[in-house]
Design a protein around this motif. Structure first.
Motif, PDB file in Angstrom:
ATOM      1  N   PRO A   5      -4.611  -9.951   5.949  1.00 32.70           N
ATOM      2  CA  PRO A   5      -3.878 -10.825   5.024  1.00 32.70           C
ATOM      3  C   PRO A   5      -4.666 -10.949   3.727  1.00 32.70           C
ATOM      4  CG  PRO A   5      -4.138 -11.854   7.180  1.00 32.70           C
ATOM      5  CD  PRO A   5      -5.037 -10.667   7.161  1.00 32.70           C
ATOM      6  N   ALA A   6      -3.959 -11.036   2.609  1.00 33.85           N
ATOM      7  CA  ALA A   6      -4.629 -11.151   1.317  1.00 33.85           C
ATOM      8  C   ALA A   6      -5.555 -12.363   1.313  1.00 33.85           C
ATOM      9  CB  ALA A   6      -3.606 -11.267   0.205  1.00 33.85           C
ATOM     10  N   GLY A   7      -6.806 -12.145   0.847  1.00 29.71           N
ATOM     11  CA  GLY A   7      -7.781 -13.215   0.757  1.00 29.71           C
ATOM     12  C   GLY A   7      -8.742 -13.289   1.920  1.00 29.71           C
ATOM     13  N   SER A   8      -8.461 -12.544   2.995  1.00 27.89           N
ATOM     14  CA  SER A   8      -9.347 -12.602   4.159  1.00 27.89           C
ATOM     15  C   SER A   8     -10.375 -11.467   4.173  1.00 27.89           C
ATOM     16  CB  SER A   8      -8.526 -12.561   5.450  1.00 27.89           C
ATOM     17  OG  SER A   8      -7.818 -11.336   5.555  1.00 27.89           O
ATOM     18  N   LEU A   9     -10.271 -10.538   3.223  1.00 30.07           N
ATOM     19  CA  LEU A   9     -11.198  -9.405   3.161  1.00 30.07           C
ATOM     20  C   LEU A   9     -12.045  -9.501   1.907  1.00 30.07           C
ATOM     21  CD1 LEU A   9     -12.151  -6.595   4.198  1.00 30.07           C
ATOM     22  CD2 LEU A   9     -10.290  -5.601   2.837  1.00 30.07           C
ATOM     23  N   GLN A  15     -18.285  -1.726   3.530  1.00 31.11           N
ATOM     24  CA  GLN A  15     -19.358  -0.843   3.972  1.00 31.11           C
ATOM     25  C   GLN A  15     -18.839   0.468   4.577  1.00 31.11           C
ATOM     26  OE1 GLN A  15     -22.610  -1.621   3.436  1.00 31.11           O
ATOM     27  NE2 GLN A  15     -21.952  -3.542   2.473  1.00 31.11           N
ATOM     28  N   ALA A  16     -17.818   0.400   5.410  1.00 27.04           N
ATOM     29  CA  ALA A  16     -17.326   1.593   6.091  1.00 27.04           C
ATOM     30  C   ALA A  16     -16.229   2.258   5.281  1.00 27.04           C
ATOM     31  CB  ALA A  16     -16.797   1.210   7.476  1.00 27.04           C
ATOM     32  N   PRO A  17     -16.365   3.573   5.007  1.00 30.82           N
ATOM     33  CA  PRO A  17     -15.284   4.285   4.310  1.00 30.82           C
ATOM     34  C   PRO A  17     -14.012   4.272   5.163  1.00 30.82           C
ATOM     35  CG  PRO A  17     -17.317   5.560   4.308  1.00 30.82           C
ATOM     36  CD  PRO A  17     -17.519   4.447   5.267  1.00 30.82           C
ATOM     37  N   ASP A  18     -12.933   3.787   4.593  1.00 30.78           N
ATOM     38  CA  ASP A  18     -11.665   3.744   5.330  1.00 30.78           C
ATOM     39  C   ASP A  18     -10.561   3.322   4.370  1.00 30.78           C
ATOM     40  OD1 ASP A  18      -9.781   3.768   7.345  1.00 30.78           O
ATOM     41  OD2 ASP A  18     -11.034   2.657   8.770  1.00 30.78           O
ATOM     42  N   LEU A  19      -9.332   3.330   4.892  1.00 30.25           N
ATOM     43  CA  LEU A  19      -8.185   2.818   4.142  1.00 30.25           C
ATOM     44  C   LEU A  19      -7.977   1.371   4.539  1.00 30.25           C
ATOM     45  CD1 LEU A  19      -5.621   3.048   2.390  1.00 30.25           C
ATOM     46  CD2 LEU A  19      -4.441   3.921   4.418  1.00 30.25           C
ATOM     47  N   TYR A  20      -8.077   0.481   3.573  1.00 25.99           N
ATOM     48  CA  TYR A  20      -7.917  -0.952   3.832  1.00 25.99           C
ATOM     49  C   TYR A  20      -6.599  -1.422   3.230  1.00 25.99           C
ATOM     50  CZ  TYR A  20     -12.908  -0.822   4.946  1.00 25.99           C
ATOM     51  OH  TYR A  20     -14.124  -0.539   5.499  1.00 25.99           O
ATOM     52  N   ILE A  21      -5.795  -2.099   4.040  1.00 28.91           N
ATOM     53  CA  ILE A  21      -4.501  -2.595   3.574  1.00 28.91           C
ATOM     54  C   ILE A  21      -4.532  -4.117   3.563  1.00 28.91           C
ATOM     55  CG2 ILE A  21      -2.033  -2.732   4.056  1.00 28.91           C
ATOM     56  CD1 ILE A  21      -2.226   0.017   5.333  1.00 28.91           C
ATOM     57  N   GLN A  22      -4.159  -4.692   2.417  1.00 25.99           N
ATOM     58  CA  GLN A  22      -4.032  -6.148   2.288  1.00 25.99           C
ATOM     59  C   GLN A  22      -2.562  -6.515   2.113  1.00 25.99           C
ATOM     60  OE1 GLN A  22      -7.467  -8.398   0.297  1.00 25.99           O
ATOM     61  NE2 GLN A  22      -7.214  -6.627  -1.024  1.00 25.99           N
ATOM     62  N   ILE A  23      -2.100  -7.421   2.939  1.00 24.11           N
ATOM     63  CA  ILE A  23      -0.717  -7.893   2.846  1.00 24.11           C
ATOM     64  C   ILE A  23      -0.656  -9.012   1.806  1.00 24.11           C
ATOM     65  CG2 ILE A  23       1.254  -8.826   4.094  1.00 24.11           C
ATOM     66  CD1 ILE A  23       0.342  -6.025   4.963  1.00 24.11           C
ATOM     67  N   VAL A  24      -0.023  -8.710   0.676  1.00 27.44           N
ATOM     68  CA  VAL A  24       0.053  -9.659  -0.431  1.00 27.44           C
ATOM     69  C   VAL A  24       1.419 -10.347  -0.404  1.00 27.44           C
ATOM     70  CG1 VAL A  24      -0.055  -9.931  -2.933  1.00 27.44           C
ATOM     71  CG2 VAL A  24      -1.467  -8.190  -1.792  1.00 27.44           C
TER      72      VAL A  24
END
Length: 518
Positions: A5-9, A15-24
């Motif tokens: 959820p937006a604001g929790s990351l 640190q870890a290379p990856d695809l991060y998705i934030q629900i806005v």
């Protein structure tokens, strides 16, 4: 591929290379206005919960929760009947007592006439004396059936109760208090307690209830006001309506002007329009003096002249004189908050004290009532020969805020904003938060424009919302403040229609150059 959820990351410390998705969440939220048709009533009854706002939406709800209407002062069921006839269908009714109310009781006996179970009416009041209970053989072999009855209410049947001796009585009590799993719920009419018997019940016994009292012997207007408290369980009377959402309230038959300041204070704190009146037969001059003495000068209170209204009571078969606030509060609650009750028909009024004595108000008297910051129900109205309000005013001496529609719209918008933007607290004050808050308010206000509830008839803007650096300087932001400056223009209620008529044989009529549409 983690999802957050937006604001929790913490996006500045990945640190870890990856695809991060934030629900806005959407930038613009849509909010719905709070209910404005909730009418609060406070009075007495012979059944039902005490000092607890009960939802009433129909005559059946009223009879099941509080009994039948009775010819007496402060009667809750009478006010409910009139209010429903007047268009109010979302009522929060509060029953009050003088503290001496008791619940009716009865006992089920065994073959030796010892008490197997005591049944106590679910609520206090004399209506509980109409209860009866029948214990007989159940449908299944070696079982028992208990039927609890109250006139006007569907009987409660607890069937196929088994057991012997004390165990049977305990099972009967459990069925009443806890219901029968998968069959029916607990009783809403009685509460059971087990007795000392360990013997079988007497075959087929019917018992009646006695000793129920309503606690209506020493009532005063102050009982309707009640006392405030920290929790709902300690609040009494008017204060039991706190948090119920009632935006219009009527303390039934209250006429004591010394209580009006307390009502006014409550109305301001809760965003509730308090409607009351002078004593039966009190003239507008007398009620005006009482209003001045009480020192009430605010948009949160409306006072009716002591010209009480007649109503046909179909249940008791008689014409009754009823406090005008009962009709007024119901009419106001039934209208959209932008509307004024001025000149709107009250269809269930059949006469008033003045009309019955054939003493209609003169224009001068209506003007004096308006000047005195009062209102009156009478016939005729400017729109025709019907009963209706003749001022549409609250008790404020400020002409900019003294209309009924001002009170209703201001409370409606204020309570809607209060209910919709609490989520802003705890967020960081960012441009996005400012924009989202501003656009959400603007979307709500634009809906009011589209619904014809606010606006400028001459074409100007209906509202403005400001949340930016000009009204949020760094010195305030640093202290945790975010300020929204909101301006809303209400539509004006037509109170005076002036027609300039020029007529005569010497009049020259100039035809319009624009052809008239067919």
């Amino acid at each position: 591929m983690p999802i957050y959820p937006a604001g929790s990351l913490n996006t500045a410390a990945l640190q870890a290379p990856d695809l991060y998705i934030q629900i806005v969440p959407p930038k613009t939220r849509y909010i719905n206005g709070v209910a404005t048709d909730i009418l609060g009533l406070v009075g007495i009854a012979d059944w039902g919960p005490v000092n607890s706002p009960t939802l009433i939406g129909s005559p059946g709800d009223a009879s099941q929760n509080f009994g039948i209407q009775t010819v007496r002062k402060y009667d809750l069921c009478t006010a409910i009947a009139i209010s429903i006839q007047g268009g109010a269908s979302n009522i929060r009714a509060v029953r009050v007592t003088d503290g001496t109310d008791t619940a009716a009781t009865s006992t089920l006996k065994d073959t030796a006439t010892a008490t197997g179970a005591t049944l106590t009416a679910f609520y206090t009041g004399t209506l509980g004396n109409s209860l009866s209970a029948t214990l007989s053989a159940g449908a299944a072999a070696s079982s028992w059936k208990l039927v609890v009855s109250l006139p006007g209410v569907a009987p409660e049947v607890f069937d196929n109760i088994t057991g012997t001796g004390l165990g049977l009585w305990q099972n009967i009590v459990s069925a009443v208090n806890n219901g029968q799993s998968g069959i029916r719920g607990p009783s809403q009419l009685v509460i059971a307690t087990v007795g000392a018997s360990s013997t079988a019940p007497a075959t087929t016994q019917t018992v009646t209830f006695t000793s129920g009292t309503s606690g209506n012997a020493t009532l005063t207007d102050a009982v309707l006001i009640g006392v405030d408290g920290v929790t709902g369980s300690t609040r009494k009377g008017m204060y039991a309506l706190r948090g119920s959402g009632a935006q219009v309230a009527n303390l039934i038959d209250l006429t004591d002007s010394t209580q009006w300041p307390t009502m006014l204070t409550y109305g301001l704190s809760e965003g509730c329009y308090m409607v009351t009146q002078g004593p039966a037969g009190a003239s507008y001059a007398t009620v005006s003096t009482s209003l001045t003495t009480a020192g009430c000068d605010s948009y949160a209170l409306k006072v009716m002249v002591g010209d009480w209204v007649y109503w046909q009571d179909q249940v008791n078969g008689q014409k009754r004189m009823i406090a005008p606030a009962t009709f007024s509060a119901a009419k106001i609650a039934a209208l959209s908050p932008n509307q004024s009750p001025l000149n709107k028909p009250i269809t269930n009024a059949i006469s008033t004290q003045r009309n019955l004595s054939q003493q209609p108000y003169s224009i001068a008297e209506i003007g004096a009532i308006n000047t005195a910051r009062l209102d009156v129900i009478t016939n005729p109205c400017p729109g025709g020969s019907y009963y209706g309000h003749r001022s549409g005013l609250n008790c404020s001496s400020n002409s900019a805020v003294n209309g009924d529609n001002y009170t209703r719209m201001t409370n409606f918008i204020s309570l809607t904003i209060a209910a919709s933007f609490g989520g802003v607290i705890g967020q960081l004050q960012t441009p996005d938060v400012r924009r989202t808050t501003k656009s959400t308010m603007e979307s709500f206000l634009q809906v009011l424009v589209q619904q014809g509830m606010i606006g400028d008839v001459n074409g100007g803007p209906a509202f403005s919302v400001q949340i930016d650096a000009s009204n949020n300087p760094d010195s305030r932001v640093a202290l945790g403040y975010m300020q929204a400056d909101v301006q809303v223009k209400y539509l004006s209620v037509i109170r005076y229609f002036l027609v300039n008529l020029e007529a005569g044989q010497s009049v020259t009529v100039v035809a319009s150059a624009t052809p008239r549409a067919a």
